[in-house]
Design a protein around this motif. Structure first.
Motif, PDB file in Angstrom:
ATOM      1  N   ILE A  76       0.874  -1.174   0.000  1.00  0.00           N
ATOM      2  CA  ILE A  76       0.000   0.000   0.000  1.00  0.00           C
ATOM      3  C   ILE A  76       0.903   1.213   0.000  1.00  0.00           C
ATOM      4  O   ILE A  76       1.850   1.302   0.779  1.00  0.00           O
ATOM      5  CB  ILE A  76      -0.948  -0.028   1.212  1.00  0.00           C
ATOM      6  CG1 ILE A  76      -1.942  -1.177   1.042  1.00  0.00           C
ATOM      7  CG2 ILE A  76      -1.660   1.317   1.375  1.00  0.00           C
ATOM      8  CD1 ILE A  76      -2.907  -1.375   2.158  1.00  0.00           C
ATOM      9  N   THR A  77       0.626   2.149  -0.900  1.00  0.00           N
ATOM     10  CA  THR A  77       1.495   3.316  -1.049  1.00  0.00           C
ATOM     11  C   THR A  77       0.899   4.592  -0.483  1.00  0.00           C
ATOM     12  O   THR A  77       1.632   5.526  -0.169  1.00  0.00           O
ATOM     13  CB  THR A  77       1.861   3.542  -2.527  1.00  0.00           C
ATOM     14  OG1 THR A  77       0.657   3.633  -3.305  1.00  0.00           O
ATOM     15  CG2 THR A  77       2.719   2.393  -3.042  1.00  0.00           C
ATOM     16  N   ASP A  78      -0.425   4.631  -0.355  1.00  0.00           N
ATOM     17  CA  ASP A  78      -1.068   5.824   0.195  1.00  0.00           C
ATOM     18  C   ASP A  78      -2.502   5.465   0.571  1.00  0.00           C
ATOM     19  O   ASP A  78      -3.110   4.591  -0.049  1.00  0.00           O
ATOM     20  CB  ASP A  78      -1.071   6.953  -0.841  1.00  0.00           C
ATOM     21  CG  ASP A  78      -1.437   8.311  -0.237  1.00  0.00           C
ATOM     22  OD1 ASP A  78      -1.191   8.516   0.970  1.00  0.00           O
ATOM     23  OD2 ASP A  78      -1.978   9.152  -0.969  1.00  0.00           O
ATOM     24  N   GLU A  79      -3.014   6.135   1.576  1.00  0.00           N
ATOM     25  CA  GLU A  79      -4.411   5.904   1.929  1.00  0.00           C
ATOM     26  C   GLU A  79      -4.996   7.125   2.629  1.00  0.00           C
ATOM     27  O   GLU A  79      -4.306   7.855   3.334  1.00  0.00           O
ATOM     28  CB  GLU A  79      -4.571   4.664   2.798  1.00  0.00           C
ATOM     29  CG  GLU A  79      -3.876   4.732   4.142  1.00  0.00           C
ATOM     30  CD  GLU A  79      -4.066   3.464   4.944  1.00  0.00           C
ATOM     31  OE1 GLU A  79      -5.159   3.290   5.537  1.00  0.00           O
ATOM     32  OE2 GLU A  79      -3.127   2.662   4.986  1.00  0.00           O
ATOM     33  N   ASN A  80      -6.269   7.326   2.356  1.00  0.00           N
ATOM     34  CA  ASN A  80      -7.072   8.322   3.051  1.00  0.00           C
ATOM     35  C   ASN A  80      -8.501   7.789   3.037  1.00  0.00           C
ATOM     36  O   ASN A  80      -8.740   6.725   2.463  1.00  0.00           O
ATOM     37  CB  ASN A  80      -6.920   9.715   2.395  1.00  0.00           C
ATOM     38  CG  ASN A  80      -7.391   9.753   0.958  1.00  0.00           C
ATOM     39  OD1 ASN A  80      -8.530   9.410   0.659  1.00  0.00           O
ATOM     40  ND2 ASN A  80      -6.504  10.144   0.044  1.00  0.00           N
ATOM     41  N   PRO A  81      -9.449   8.443   3.652  1.00  0.00           N
ATOM     42  CA  PRO A  81     -10.802   7.872   3.706  1.00  0.00           C
ATOM     43  C   PRO A  81     -11.439   7.620   2.337  1.00  0.00           C
ATOM     44  O   PRO A  81     -12.284   6.742   2.199  1.00  0.00           O
ATOM     45  CB  PRO A  81     -11.603   8.922   4.484  1.00  0.00           C
ATOM     46  CG  PRO A  81     -10.584   9.602   5.335  1.00  0.00           C
ATOM     47  CD  PRO A  81      -9.334   9.647   4.504  1.00  0.00           C
ATOM     48  N   MET A  82     -11.012   8.348   1.318  1.00  0.00           N
ATOM     49  CA  MET A  82     -11.617   8.209  -0.008  1.00  0.00           C
ATOM     50  C   MET A  82     -10.870   7.232  -0.925  1.00  0.00           C
ATOM     51  O   MET A  82     -11.478   6.489  -1.694  1.00  0.00           O
ATOM     52  CB  MET A  82     -11.675   9.582  -0.672  1.00  0.00           C
ATOM     53  CG  MET A  82     -12.483   9.652  -1.930  1.00  0.00           C
ATOM     54  SD  MET A  82     -14.207   9.507  -1.507  1.00  0.00           S
ATOM     55  CE  MET A  82     -14.945   9.922  -3.043  1.00  0.00           C
ATOM     56  N   VAL A  83      -9.548   7.219  -0.833  1.00  0.00           N
ATOM     57  CA  VAL A  83      -8.730   6.487  -1.801  1.00  0.00           C
ATOM     58  C   VAL A  83      -7.600   5.732  -1.093  1.00  0.00           C
ATOM     59  O   VAL A  83      -6.969   6.258  -0.184  1.00  0.00           O
ATOM     60  CB  VAL A  83      -8.108   7.469  -2.829  1.00  0.00           C
ATOM     61  CG1 VAL A  83      -7.090   6.777  -3.713  1.00  0.00           C
ATOM     62  CG2 VAL A  83      -9.184   8.131  -3.676  1.00  0.00           C
ATOM     63  N   THR A  84      -7.366   4.512  -1.538  1.00  0.00           N
ATOM     64  CA  THR A  84      -6.176   3.752  -1.140  1.00  0.00           C
ATOM     65  C   THR A  84      -5.459   3.363  -2.413  1.00  0.00           C
ATOM     66  O   THR A  84      -6.079   2.822  -3.339  1.00  0.00           O
ATOM     67  CB  THR A  84      -6.555   2.495  -0.343  1.00  0.00           C
ATOM     68  OG1 THR A  84      -7.288   2.870   0.819  1.00  0.00           O
ATOM     69  CG2 THR A  84      -5.316   1.722   0.080  1.00  0.00           C
ATOM     70  N   THR A  85      -4.175   3.659  -2.482  1.00  0.00           N
ATOM     71  CA  THR A  85      -3.385   3.232  -3.638  1.00  0.00           C
ATOM     72  C   THR A  85      -2.411   2.150  -3.198  1.00  0.00           C
ATOM     73  O   THR A  85      -1.959   2.126  -2.054  1.00  0.00           O
ATOM     74  CB  THR A  85      -2.613   4.397  -4.290  1.00  0.00           C
ATOM     75  OG1 THR A  85      -1.782   5.006  -3.321  1.00  0.00           O
ATOM     76  CG2 THR A  85      -3.566   5.432  -4.874  1.00  0.00           C
TER      77      THR A  85
END
Length: 140
Positions: free
Chosen positions: A31-40
């Motif tokens: 997992i490279t990034d996450e927030n409540p809307m998007v996880t990359t």
């Protein structure tokens, strides 16, 4: 620019769960990034985005991800992991527990299908299969 084009997968509140699941299935992933809307996340350097977009869109077979497998062990591994909570289909196709379609395919299939003497028998053999069996294809 690394990975200028990458898929965005639309989920109904399951973006982080889906990204975590895919990272558990595929080696060399994170997992490279996450927030409540998007996880990359990335799998073998390929970027994916999981979006918490809501219930209005669902996955279907019009888009699928193909996994080229060198061995029967690889086919068995991906098939078992991805059908857990999902569903099997025909000819190497399946849907995972999120409804994403996958094709778990032996790399030798292309070679077998390009052989004019064997291709019809190979097609007849794999039309009866759910999960591909390399030995059966080779013996067709």
């Amino acid at each position: 620019m690394k990975n200028p084009i990458y898929p965005c997968l639309w989920f109904d509140g399951q973006a982080k769960e889906a990204a975590s699941f895919y990272c558990s299935v595929f080696t060399d992933s994170k997992i490279t990034d996450e927030n409540p809307m998007v996880t990359t996340f990335e799998v073998k350097g390929q970027k994916f985005m999981c979006l918490n977009g809501g219930p209005m869109f669902r996955f279907n077979e019009a888009v699928s991800f193909v996994i080229d497998c060198e061995t029967q062990e690889e086919i068995d591994y991906y098939w078992n992991k991805l059908t857990e909570g999902g569903e099997e289909s025909q000819c190497g196709w399946l849907k995972d527990k999120f409804g994403v379609s996958w094709q778990v395919v032996p790399v030798v299939l292309a070679q077998l299908l390009s052989n004019p003497e064997k291709s019809q028998r190979v097609v007849q053999a794999f039309m009866k299969m759910k999960k591909f069996d390399i030995e059966t294809l080779l013996n067709a």
